[in-house]
Design a protein around this motif. Structure first.
Motif, PDB file in Angstrom:
ATOM      1  N   ALA A  47       0.840  -1.193   0.000  1.00 32.03           N
ATOM      2  CA  ALA A  47       0.000   0.000   0.000  1.00 32.03           C
ATOM      3  C   ALA A  47       0.879   1.248   0.000  1.00 32.03           C
ATOM      4  N   GLY A  48       0.468   2.239  -0.766  1.00 32.69           N
ATOM      5  CA  GLY A  48       1.282   3.436  -0.890  1.00 32.69           C
ATOM      6  C   GLY A  48       0.610   4.709  -0.429  1.00 32.69           C
ATOM      7  N   ARG A  49      -0.540   4.593   0.165  1.00 30.98           N
ATOM      8  CA  ARG A  49      -1.212   5.797   0.659  1.00 30.98           C
ATOM      9  C   ARG A  49      -0.539   6.297   1.932  1.00 30.98           C
ATOM     10  N   ASN A  50      -0.478   7.608   2.045  1.00 29.92           N
ATOM     11  CA  ASN A  50       0.021   8.217   3.272  1.00 29.92           C
ATOM     12  C   ASN A  50      -0.976   9.285   3.708  1.00 29.92           C
ATOM     13  N   TYR A  61       0.422   2.682  -4.638  1.00 35.36           N
ATOM     14  CA  TYR A  61       1.144   1.519  -4.150  1.00 35.36           C
ATOM     15  C   TYR A  61       2.637   1.705  -4.383  1.00 35.36           C
ATOM     16  N   HIS A  62       3.405   0.917  -3.681  1.00 34.04           N
ATOM     17  CA  HIS A  62       4.854   0.876  -3.840  1.00 34.04           C
ATOM     18  C   HIS A  62       5.227  -0.517  -4.306  1.00 34.04           C
ATOM     19  N   THR A  63       6.262  -0.594  -5.091  1.00 37.08           N
ATOM     20  CA  THR A  63       6.841  -1.900  -5.371  1.00 37.08           C
ATOM     21  C   THR A  63       8.119  -1.988  -4.555  1.00 37.08           C
ATOM     22  N   ASP A  93      14.104   3.136   2.865  1.00 36.58           N
ATOM     23  CA  ASP A  93      14.374   4.490   2.379  1.00 36.58           C
ATOM     24  C   ASP A  93      14.141   4.640   0.879  1.00 36.58           C
ATOM     25  N   PHE A  94      13.966   3.528   0.181  1.00 37.48           N
ATOM     26  CA  PHE A  94      13.856   3.577  -1.271  1.00 37.48           C
ATOM     27  C   PHE A  94      12.460   3.239  -1.786  1.00 37.48           C
ATOM     28  N   LEU A  95      11.473   3.137  -0.895  1.00 30.02           N
ATOM     29  CA  LEU A  95      10.132   2.731  -1.317  1.00 30.02           C
ATOM     30  C   LEU A  95       9.459   3.734  -2.241  1.00 30.02           C
ATOM     31  N   GLU A  96       9.779   5.005  -2.100  1.00 31.74           N
ATOM     32  CA  GLU A  96       9.063   6.015  -2.864  1.00 31.74           C
ATOM     33  C   GLU A  96       9.773   6.441  -4.143  1.00 31.74           C
TER      34      GLU A  96
END
Length: 120
Positions: A47-50, A61-63, A93-96
């Motif tokens: 999930a990539g929502r903040n 979303y994040h990969t 640290d690299f998810l975004e």
């Protein structure tokens, strides 16, 4: 639910979460099934929502790519869990960053698999 409680307890002994436990099992199955001789890549969707975009429409979303070091699949389960946990920590640290940039930073891999954990 009793089975899941036992799984959580087992995973906690190795300081991992149930999703990471299943990702490690998945990696073991892949390494055995494909007879992998080199490291391979497993990409997980998360999930990539903040808080900033919680009310926005769209797919967020994040990969999260994980390089499975073939040596870690040939040791003990504890060693595999430790390697996976350390890699998970270092990748936060690299998810975004973009998927393209992630692929540019990843070492070349002939094998690439996707993984998605969903607890119902």
């Amino acid at each position: 639910m009793e089975h899941y409680k036992a799984l959580r307890s087992f995973a906690k002994q190795f300081r991992i979460t149930p999703p990471l436990y299943f990702k490690c099992l998945y990696a073991l199955l892949i390494s055995q099934y494909t007879r992998a001789e080199n490291s391979f890549l497993v990409t997980e969707f998360q999930a990539g929502r903040n808080k900033l975009n919680k009310d926005s429409l769209g797919c967020f979303y994040h990969t999260n790519p994980t390089v499975i070091d073939i040596a870690s699949t040939r040791g003990s389960l504890a060693e595999l869990f430790e390697a996976a946990r350390e890699q998970q920590k270092s990748s936060r640290d690299f998810l975004e960053i973009s998927h393209l940039k992630q692929m540019q930073l990843m070492p070349p891999s002939a094998l690439h698999f996707s993984y998605n954990y969903l607890m119902m």
